[in-house]
Design a protein around this motif. Sequence first.
Motif, short mmCIF file in Angstrom:
data_model
loop_
_atom_site.label_atom_id
_atom_site.label_comp_id
_atom_site.label_asym_id
_atom_site.label_seq_id
_atom_site.Cartn_x
_atom_site.Cartn_y
_atom_site.Cartn_z
N PHE A 47 0.77 -1.16 -0.12
CA PHE A 47 0.08 -0.11 0.09
C PHE A 47 0.82 1.38 -0.03
N VAL A 48 0.78 2.29 -1.03
CA VAL A 48 1.43 3.21 -0.91
C VAL A 48 0.59 4.46 -0.59
N PHE A 49 1.29 5.51 -0.11
CA PHE A 49 0.20 6.68 0.49
C PHE A 49 1.25 7.81 0.64
N GLY A 52 -1.68 11.11 3.99
CA GLY A 52 -2.24 10.37 4.82
C GLY A 52 -3.35 11.39 5.14
N ASN A 54 -6.33 11.49 3.51
CA ASN A 54 -7.70 11.04 2.83
C ASN A 54 -7.73 9.53 3.09
N ILE A 55 -7.08 8.95 4.03
CA ILE A 55 -7.13 7.45 4.17
C ILE A 55 -7.70 7.11 5.52
N VAL A 69 5.34 7.77 0.05
CA VAL A 69 5.89 8.15 -1.13
C VAL A 69 6.53 9.67 -0.65
N GLY A 112 -2.12 17.58 1.98
CA GLY A 112 -1.64 16.36 1.23
C GLY A 112 -0.56 16.49 0.13
N ARG A 119 -3.90 11.18 -7.65
CA ARG A 119 -4.57 10.07 -7.74
C ARG A 119 -6.11 10.23 -7.71
N ALA A 122 -8.09 15.54 -7.08
CA ALA A 122 -8.48 16.69 -5.83
C ALA A 122 -8.90 18.08 -6.52
N GLY A 123 -9.92 18.70 -5.89
CA GLY A 123 -10.22 19.98 -6.70
C GLY A 123 -11.01 20.81 -5.34
N ALA A 124 -11.08 22.01 -5.95
CA ALA A 124 -11.81 22.78 -4.86
C ALA A 124 -11.95 24.34 -5.64
N LEU A 205 -10.62 22.76 11.48
CA LEU A 205 -9.16 22.29 11.45
C LEU A 205 -8.34 22.01 12.74
N PHE A 270 -17.49 16.84 7.16
CA PHE A 270 -16.24 16.55 7.94
C PHE A 270 -16.49 15.55 9.16
N CYS A 306 -10.91 7.12 1.57
CA CYS A 306 -10.54 5.82 1.25
C CYS A 306 -10.03 4.94 2.32
C1 LIG Z 1 -8.74 19.66 6.17
C2 LIG Z 1 -8.86 18.74 4.72
C3 LIG Z 1 -9.11 19.37 3.63
C4 LIG Z 1 -9.34 18.86 2.26
N1 LIG Z 1 -9.83 19.33 1.35
C5 LIG Z 1 -9.97 18.89 0.13
C6 LIG Z 1 -10.48 19.54 -1.23
O1 LIG Z 1 -10.72 20.75 -0.86
N2 LIG Z 1 -10.51 18.75 -2.10
C7 LIG Z 1 -10.11 17.43 -2.33
O2 LIG Z 1 -10.27 16.99 -3.58
N3 LIG Z 1 -9.68 16.79 -1.17
C8 LIG Z 1 -9.53 17.37 -0.07
N4 LIG Z 1 -8.98 16.88 0.91
C9 LIG Z 1 -8.69 15.28 0.95
C10 LIG Z 1 -7.13 15.24 0.66
O3 LIG Z 1 -6.33 16.12 1.14
C11 LIG Z 1 -6.88 14.94 -0.85
O4 LIG Z 1 -7.64 14.04 -1.50
C12 LIG Z 1 -5.52 14.82 -1.05
O5 LIG Z 1 -5.07 15.30 -2.23
C13 LIG Z 1 -4.73 13.67 -0.50
O6 LIG Z 1 -3.58 13.62 -0.66
P1 LIG Z 1 -2.37 12.85 0.26
O7 LIG Z 1 -1.26 12.80 -0.20
O8 LIG Z 1 -2.81 13.10 1.74
O9 LIG Z 1 -3.12 11.15 -0.13
P2 LIG Z 1 -3.30 10.03 1.29
O10 LIG Z 1 -4.44 10.24 1.95
O11 LIG Z 1 -1.69 9.73 1.69
O12 LIG Z 1 -3.52 8.95 0.08
C14 LIG Z 1 -4.97 8.91 -0.46
C15 LIG Z 1 -4.78 7.64 -1.38
O13 LIG Z 1 -4.17 8.03 -2.59
C16 LIG Z 1 -3.18 6.99 -2.58
N5 LIG Z 1 -1.81 7.58 -3.25
C17 LIG Z 1 -1.14 8.44 -2.31
N6 LIG Z 1 -0.16 8.84 -3.10
C18 LIG Z 1 0.05 8.12 -4.00
C19 LIG Z 1 0.95 7.84 -5.20
N7 LIG Z 1 2.30 8.54 -5.08
N8 LIG Z 1 0.71 7.10 -6.12
C20 LIG Z 1 -0.49 6.27 -5.99
N9 LIG Z 1 -1.38 6.54 -5.24
C21 LIG Z 1 -1.06 7.31 -3.97
C22 LIG Z 1 -3.17 6.31 -1.65
O14 LIG Z 1 -3.04 4.86 -1.93
C23 LIG Z 1 -4.60 6.23 -1.14
O15 LIG Z 1 -5.59 5.47 -1.87
C24 LIG Z 1 -9.04 17.60 2.30
C25 LIG Z 1 -8.35 16.79 3.33
C26 LIG Z 1 -8.32 17.37 4.50
C27 LIG Z 1 -7.90 16.58 5.73
#
Ligand SMILES: Cc1cc2nc3c(=O)[nH]c(=O)nc-3n(C[C@H](O)[C@H](O)[C@H](O)COP(=O)(O)OP(=O)(O)OC[C@H]3O[C@@H](n4cnc5c(N)ncnc54)[C@H](O)[C@@H]3O)c2cc1C
Length: 309
Positions: A47-49, A52, A54-55, A69, A112, A119, A122-124, A205, A270, A306
Motif C-alpha cells: 500500500f502506498v500513500f 495520509g 484522505n485514508i 512516497v 496532502g 490519484r 483533488a479539486g476545490a 481544522l 467532515f 478511502c
Molecule cells: C482538511 C482537509 C481538507 C481537504 N480538502 C480537500 C479539497 O478541497 N478537495 C479535495 O479534493 N480533497 C480534499 N481533501 C482530501 C485530501 O487532502 C486530498 O484528497 C489529497 O489530495 C490527498 O493527498 P494525500 O497525499 O494526503 O493522500 P493520502 O491520504 O496519503 O492517500 C490517498 C489515496 O491516494 C493514494 N496515493 C497517495 N499517494 C500516491 C502515489 N504517489 N501513487 C499512487 N497512489 C497514491 C493512496 O494509496 C490512497 O489510496 C481534504 C483533506 C483534509 C484533511
Amino acid sequence: MIKKDIPLKLYSNFKIGGPAKFFAIAQNLEELSQILKDSKNLTPKVFVFGGGTNILFSDNGFDGIAIKVDIKSIEANAQSIRVGAGVLVSELLEFCIANSLSGLEWAGGLPGTVGGAVRGNAGAYNGEIKDKILEVESLDINALNTLERNKEECKFGYRISIFKKDLEGKEVITYVTFQLQKGNKEEIQSLIEDKINKRKLRHPLEYPNLGSTFQNVPVNKFSEKQMEQLTQYIKNDPFPLIPAAKLNFLAGLSGTRVGDAELSKKHTNFIINLGNAKAEEVKKLITLVKAKIKNLYNVELEEEICYLN
Ligand SMILES: Cc1cc2nc3c(=O)[nH]c(=O)nc-3n(C[C@H](O)[C@H](O)[C@H](O)COP(=O)(O)OP(=O)(O)OC[C@H]3O[C@@H](n4cnc5c(N)ncnc54)[C@H](O)[C@@H]3O)c2cc1C
C-alpha cells in the motif's frame, strides 16, 4: 530501510490506525524501486500513500507493507515544472509564489501530497489538479518499470483518475509535470492566502480529520420534486452538485457522534476525531449517515475518503 510494526496513526491526519507489519519511506525513485523489490520476499500486500489526509487506516493496522512516497524534488524549466509525488501541495504553492507561477492558486490550503492529489483528481474553488497537468510518471509495483502518461491517458474525472480506478494497487505515481503561466507574485500569493483563510473559517481544522467524507451528489440523482427544495443549494464545482454537507445538515445529522467520532457541527461533511476515535467508530458513523440520507432522499452517498483494511 524497511521497518516493522510502525503505527499508521503516526502518518494519519486523522490520528487513527494500527500498526503496519512492514513500513518504509521512499525519498526517491531508486529507493522506491529497492523497497518494492525487497518487499517481495516479505509480503505480497503493498500500500502506498502520501500525506495520509484522505485514508482511514484500520484499527488492526495493515498486514503488508505500507510505503510513504516522499519524493520531494521540484525541477523547473522554461515550459513546465516536474514535481516529485511526495511534495506537499503547500510546498508546491510556496514554490509557485517564489517563482511567480500561476495556475494552482485554487489549491491554497489543500492538504496532502501531489501524488495523492493526482490519484483522486483533488479539486476545490473551481479548480482541479488535472487542469494544469502535462504528464504523470509512475512505477509499476510488480514489473518495477517506469511509465509516462499524458493528461488524456490519466482518464481524469470527478475525484477520479486511472490510478484510482484501473491501476489501483498496480502503480505508484512518482513525478507529475505541470504547465503553469508566469504571473504577478503578489496576486498569486494573495489568491492562495484567500483560499487558506476561507478553509480556516469553514473547516474544523482544530481537530484531526480527513476532509470531506462523502462526495457531493450530482443533481441528476434527485427527483424533480426534491430539486424544488434543493435548487438553492446547487454548487457548480466542477459541475452541478448538491453538497453532501448540506444534505447531512438538512437531515439533522450535524454533531452526530459515535464514540469520539463526530460529524462536525462546523462542516457537516467532515468527521472529526475528538480525541481517541477508532476507525470502527468512524465506519459506524459513516454507515449511519448513509442510511439516513438514503432513507430521506433515496440517494447513495459515496465516500470521498478511502479505506485501508
Ligand atoms: C482538511 C482537509 C481538507 C481537504 N480538502 C480537500 C479539497 O478541497 N478537495 C479535495 O479534493 N480533497 C480534499 N481533501 C482530501 C485530501 O487532502 C486530498 O484528497 C489529497 O489530495 C490527498 O493527498 P494525500 O497525499 O494526503 O493522500 P493520502 O491520504 O496519503 O492517500 C490517498 C489515496 O491516494 C493514494 N496515493 C497517495 N499517494 C500516491 C502515489 N504517489 N501513487 C499512487 N497512489 C497514491 C493512496 O494509496 C490512497 O489510496 C481534504 C483533506 C483534509 C484533511
